[in-house]
Design a protein around this motif. Structure first.
Motif, PDB file in Angstrom:
ATOM      1  N   ALA A 183       0.800  -1.161   0.205  1.00  0.00           N
ATOM      2  CA  ALA A 183      -0.060  -0.040   0.060  1.00  0.00           C
ATOM      3  C   ALA A 183       0.903   1.158  -0.045  1.00  0.00           C
ATOM      4  O   ALA A 183       1.972   1.068   0.085  1.00  0.00           O
ATOM      5  CB  ALA A 183      -0.825   0.018   1.301  1.00  0.00           C
ATOM      6  N   SER A 184       0.294   2.288   0.090  1.00  0.00           N
ATOM      7  CA  SER A 184       1.250   3.805   0.022  1.00  0.00           C
ATOM      8  C   SER A 184       2.136   3.759   1.175  1.00  0.00           C
ATOM      9  O   SER A 184       1.541   3.544   2.247  1.00  0.00           O
ATOM     10  CB  SER A 184       0.257   4.543   0.040  1.00  0.00           C
ATOM     11  OG  SER A 184       1.146   5.980  -0.007  1.00  0.00           O
ATOM     12  N   GLY A 185       3.420   3.604   0.915  1.00  0.00           N
ATOM     13  CA  GLY A 185       4.299   3.471   1.936  1.00  0.00           C
ATOM     14  C   GLY A 185       4.465   2.391   2.942  1.00  0.00           C
ATOM     15  O   GLY A 185       5.117   2.354   3.871  1.00  0.00           O
ATOM     16  N   VAL A 186       3.855   1.346   2.501  1.00  0.00           N
ATOM     17  CA  VAL A 186       3.869   0.073   3.248  1.00  0.00           C
ATOM     18  C   VAL A 186       4.497  -0.957   2.093  1.00  0.00           C
ATOM     19  O   VAL A 186       4.109  -1.342   1.155  1.00  0.00           O
ATOM     20  CB  VAL A 186       2.428  -0.415   3.683  1.00  0.00           C
ATOM     21  CG1 VAL A 186       2.400  -1.888   4.343  1.00  0.00           C
ATOM     22  CG2 VAL A 186       1.495   0.677   4.324  1.00  0.00           C
ATOM     23  N   TYR A 187       5.487  -1.666   2.853  1.00  0.00           N
ATOM     24  CA  TYR A 187       6.238  -2.459   2.006  1.00  0.00           C
ATOM     25  C   TYR A 187       6.681  -3.815   2.735  1.00  0.00           C
ATOM     26  O   TYR A 187       6.818  -4.088   3.732  1.00  0.00           O
ATOM     27  CB  TYR A 187       7.715  -1.808   1.877  1.00  0.00           C
ATOM     28  CG  TYR A 187       7.784  -0.621   1.095  1.00  0.00           C
ATOM     29  CD1 TYR A 187       7.199  -0.492   0.061  1.00  0.00           C
ATOM     30  CD2 TYR A 187       7.783   0.456   1.978  1.00  0.00           C
ATOM     31  CE1 TYR A 187       7.214   1.010  -0.587  1.00  0.00           C
ATOM     32  CE2 TYR A 187       7.778   2.007   1.455  1.00  0.00           C
ATOM     33  CZ  TYR A 187       7.383   2.084   0.146  1.00  0.00           C
ATOM     34  OH  TYR A 187       7.130   3.556  -0.378  1.00  0.00           O
ATOM     35  N   ASN A 188       6.637  -5.136   1.596  1.00  0.00           N
ATOM     36  CA  ASN A 188       7.016  -6.195   1.867  1.00  0.00           C
ATOM     37  C   ASN A 188       8.457  -6.460   1.468  1.00  0.00           C
ATOM     38  O   ASN A 188       8.568  -6.711   0.293  1.00  0.00           O
ATOM     39  CB  ASN A 188       5.977  -7.505   1.439  1.00  0.00           C
ATOM     40  CG  ASN A 188       6.478  -8.608   1.848  1.00  0.00           C
ATOM     41  OD1 ASN A 188       7.242  -9.093   2.383  1.00  0.00           O
ATOM     42  ND2 ASN A 188       5.738  -9.555   1.283  1.00  0.00           N
ATOM     43  N   TRP A 189       9.461  -6.409   2.197  1.00  0.00           N
ATOM     44  CA  TRP A 189      10.820  -6.620   2.020  1.00  0.00           C
ATOM     45  C   TRP A 189      11.377  -7.777   1.909  1.00  0.00           C
ATOM     46  O   TRP A 189      12.501  -8.148   1.593  1.00  0.00           O
ATOM     47  CB  TRP A 189      11.729  -5.673   2.888  1.00  0.00           C
ATOM     48  CG  TRP A 189      11.368  -4.044   2.710  1.00  0.00           C
ATOM     49  CD1 TRP A 189      10.962  -3.612   3.806  1.00  0.00           C
ATOM     50  CD2 TRP A 189      11.479  -3.149   1.669  1.00  0.00           C
ATOM     51  NE1 TRP A 189      10.797  -2.188   3.639  1.00  0.00           N
ATOM     52  CE2 TRP A 189      10.995  -1.694   2.365  1.00  0.00           C
ATOM     53  CE3 TRP A 189      12.072  -3.270   0.436  1.00  0.00           C
ATOM     54  CZ2 TRP A 189      10.885  -0.920   1.440  1.00  0.00           C
ATOM     55  CZ3 TRP A 189      11.931  -2.106  -0.354  1.00  0.00           C
ATOM     56  CH2 TRP A 189      11.410  -0.723   0.136  1.00  0.00           C
ATOM     57  N   GLU A 190      10.687  -8.609   2.254  1.00  0.00           N
ATOM     58  CA  GLU A 190      11.045 -10.255   2.796  1.00  0.00           C
ATOM     59  C   GLU A 190      11.937 -10.911   1.652  1.00  0.00           C
ATOM     60  O   GLU A 190      13.146 -11.292   1.668  1.00  0.00           O
ATOM     61  CB  GLU A 190      10.099 -11.092   3.276  1.00  0.00           C
ATOM     62  CG  GLU A 190      10.439 -12.299   3.788  1.00  0.00           C
ATOM     63  CD  GLU A 190       9.284 -13.464   4.384  1.00  0.00           C
ATOM     64  OE1 GLU A 190       9.706 -14.484   4.652  1.00  0.00           O
ATOM     65  OE2 GLU A 190       8.231 -12.892   4.199  1.00  0.00           O
ATOM     66  N   ALA A 191      11.121 -11.233   0.497  1.00  0.00           N
ATOM     67  CA  ALA A 191      11.907 -11.674  -0.532  1.00  0.00           C
ATOM     68  C   ALA A 191      12.974 -11.039  -1.202  1.00  0.00           C
ATOM     69  O   ALA A 191      14.258 -11.616  -1.285  1.00  0.00           O
ATOM     70  CB  ALA A 191      10.894 -12.235  -1.526  1.00  0.00           C
ATOM     71  N   ALA A 192      12.772  -9.752  -1.519  1.00  0.00           N
ATOM     72  CA  ALA A 192      13.903  -8.670  -1.904  1.00  0.00           C
ATOM     73  C   ALA A 192      15.017  -8.942  -1.070  1.00  0.00           C
ATOM     74  O   ALA A 192      16.120  -8.943  -1.472  1.00  0.00           O
ATOM     75  CB  ALA A 192      13.251  -7.540  -2.257  1.00  0.00           C
ATOM     76  N   ASP A 193      14.654  -8.695   0.338  1.00  0.00           N
ATOM     77  CA  ASP A 193      15.841  -8.510   1.176  1.00  0.00           C
ATOM     78  C   ASP A 193      16.890 -10.008   1.129  1.00  0.00           C
ATOM     79  O   ASP A 193      17.836  -9.864   1.417  1.00  0.00           O
ATOM     80  CB  ASP A 193      15.290  -8.284   2.776  1.00  0.00           C
ATOM     81  CG  ASP A 193      14.954  -6.927   2.733  1.00  0.00           C
ATOM     82  OD1 ASP A 193      15.455  -5.928   2.051  1.00  0.00           O
ATOM     83  OD2 ASP A 193      14.494  -6.594   4.163  1.00  0.00           O
ATOM     84  N   LYS A 194      16.125 -10.940   1.100  1.00  0.00           N
ATOM     85  CA  LYS A 194      16.666 -12.388   1.113  1.00  0.00           C
ATOM     86  C   LYS A 194      17.915 -12.457  -0.203  1.00  0.00           C
ATOM     87  O   LYS A 194      18.703 -12.812  -0.046  1.00  0.00           O
ATOM     88  CB  LYS A 194      15.691 -13.387   0.889  1.00  0.00           C
ATOM     89  CG  LYS A 194      16.455 -14.918   1.056  1.00  0.00           C
ATOM     90  CD  LYS A 194      15.240 -15.771   1.239  1.00  0.00           C
ATOM     91  CE  LYS A 194      15.997 -17.262   1.238  1.00  0.00           C
ATOM     92  NZ  LYS A 194      15.139 -18.398   1.359  1.00  0.00           N
ATOM     93  N   ILE A 195      17.151 -12.012  -1.341  1.00  0.00           N
ATOM     94  CA  ILE A 195      17.966 -12.058  -2.459  1.00  0.00           C
ATOM     95  C   ILE A 195      19.401 -10.873  -2.378  1.00  0.00           C
ATOM     96  O   ILE A 195      20.544 -11.353  -2.779  1.00  0.00           O
ATOM     97  CB  ILE A 195      17.395 -11.570  -3.727  1.00  0.00           C
ATOM     98  CG1 ILE A 195      16.122 -12.793  -3.984  1.00  0.00           C
ATOM     99  CG2 ILE A 195      18.145 -11.280  -5.025  1.00  0.00           C
ATOM    100  CD1 ILE A 195      15.092 -12.505  -5.199  1.00  0.00           C
TER     101      ILE A 195
END
Length: 460
Positions: A183-195
């Motif tokens: 959502a606006s300003g809300v992020y799911n970093w989990e997969a990207a952070d793992k890479i």
């Protein structure tokens, strides 16, 4: 007097006739025909009859340039119109050509015929690790692989091969807007952070793919009810937050992906064009650059990424118009050429022409999503020796083109997936050959293919 004139005329005509016959009697080059009776160890070479030829000279080689010859098949004398060639290796491509001979006169060469023997080659694929050979070049570059977060498990085959063979990674999908932006300003970093963490931990370059792409717009933004100015601010916020989050951890980003339309040569009619206007590409690059500088990441490289520009000249021209505008504002560092190619297309000349335009502009070049289809017409149901070797040659050709560009323009050459069954190509319904293609460097069992050897040969 009349007799003298007639005698002179007859001598003249006889002389002309002899000249004409001499020209007609010149030894012609044979026409070679496709091979017959192909086996695991040989084939029958065939050619057309040449009038007045007394014999023929047959060449057989494993290389199209005939720099070397198969033993006993360099100008081998043959008195028939065919010859059984023996002692060959299985599953291997050979070439033959022939000349006609009359006394001491030898004709020009015939056309060249390519033939692939049956069976399995006894010559092993080259097991040299890609990044090892690249590191030994005078002007090395990153060798990349597209990955998914769930592949990055310590000790599994993906992990072992990545660490041995590759010096760069790109997220296949998990660093695009849709999976990250909830959502606006809300992020799911989990997969990207793992890479990103995997690359940083193992000394592997991380290329970010991609900040803005019309096929990866999250639902909340696709259905955004605010004004166009507010929509632009949401895109700016997203770009700023992502670049800031990965400052110093991601070496480069595809800022905008596939902005040019395939059919019109204009900007693609996406939500970004509709709501932000024709300057949106420049704006996105500007925001990415500002975010990087604010975070102290002044070495971040910014790329524009697109496909099919080597064969689609209106698209190519429009892409370079975008590039020129970005370059004029010092906003771009390089171009990503996706290179979702086939074993037939684009041609060597088309690829070189496209890439050389980028070289001429002083930009870094990333062959960013390389794979090579071998079944674009859905005409095979198994991976044949012919297509295996065609694919090997095409990988060799592309790597050779890339390796020849100046050092200052090199960045990375990234393969779009590890195993054939990981590729998007066999499962893309638009390509019309579901399940029947083998586009990558490794088979479904993680074994290297001839394409891998072709990559290595392109570095020679």
């Amino acid at each position: 007097m009349i007799l003298l004139v007639l005698t002179s005329a007859m001598l003249f005509l006889n002389s002309c006739s002899k000249d004409d016959n001499a020209g007609a009697d010149a030894l012609q080059a044979p026409v070679a025909n496709p091979a017959k009776d192909i086996t695991n160890t040989g084939f029958r070479a065939k050619w057309m009859y040449v009038s007045t030829a007394q014999s023929y000279l047959l060449d057989v080689s494993a290389s199209a340039d005939f720099e070397t010859f198969i033993p006993n098949y360099s100008s081998k004398p043959v008195t028939d119109l065919n010859e059984v060639v023996t002692g060959l290796d299985g599953g291997t491509r050979y070439y033959y050509r022939v000349r006609a001979k009359r006394n001491e006169e030898i004709s020009a060469y015939s056309n060249v015929i390519s033939v692939v023997t049956n069976g399995v080659s006894s010559i092993p694929e080259d097991p040299t690790f890609l990044k090892v050979k690249v590191s030994q070049l005078q002007n090395p570059f990153y060798v990349g692989m597209a990955v998914k977060a769930d592949q990055l498990v310590s000790g599994n085959p993906y992990d072992v091969i990545l660490k041995n063979e590759f010096s760069s990674i790109s997220a296949e999908y998990e660093m695009k807007m849709n999976p990250i932006s909830v959502a606006s300003g809300v992020y799911n970093w989990e997969a990207a952070d793992k890479i990103v963490a995997y690359g940083n931990k193992n000394g592997i370059n991380v290329h970010g793919h991609a900040l803005v792409w019309h096929m990866a717009v999250p639902n909340w933004l696709a259905n955004y009810q605010g004004t166009d100015a507010e929509f632009s601010n949401e895109v700016k916020k997203y770009i700023t937050d992502v670049v800031t989050h990965y400052a110093g951890k991601v070496r480069s980003w595809d800022v905008v992906n596939e902005a040019v339309d395939d059919n019109t040569g204009n900007l693609r009619n996406t939500i970004f064009l509709q709501r932000m206007g024709p300057n949106y590409v420049n704006q996105c690059f500007q925001w990415a650059r500002e975010a990087a500088n604010a975070a102290g990441d002044t070495d971040l490289l910014l790329f524009y990424n697109d496909y099919a520009t080597s064969t689609n000249i209106p698209k190519q021209n429009r892409m370079y118009e975008l590039i020129d505008a970005l370059k004029a504002s010092n906003l771009i560092d390089g171009i990503g050429f996706q290179m979702h190619n086939t074993y037939l297309s684009p041609t060597k000349s088309q690829i070189e022409t496209d890439i050389n335009r980028a070289v001429g502009k002083g930009l870094k070049i990333h062959i960013s999503e390389l794979d090579i289809q071998v079944n674009p017409f859905n005409d095979i149901s198994t991976f044949t020796n012919e297509r295996r070797l065609d694919q090997k040659d095409k990988y060799k050709e592309i790597v050779k083109i890339y390796n020849a560009i100046p050092a200052a323009n090199k960045y990375a050459l990234t393969i779009w997936g590890m195993r054939d069954n990981d590729s998007w190509i066999p499962y893309n319904t638009e390509l019309n050959h579901p399940g029947n293609d083998w586009p990558l460097l490794y088979d479904s069992n993680f074994a290297i293919k001839s394409a891998h050897t072709g990559f290595l040969q392109g570095l020679d």
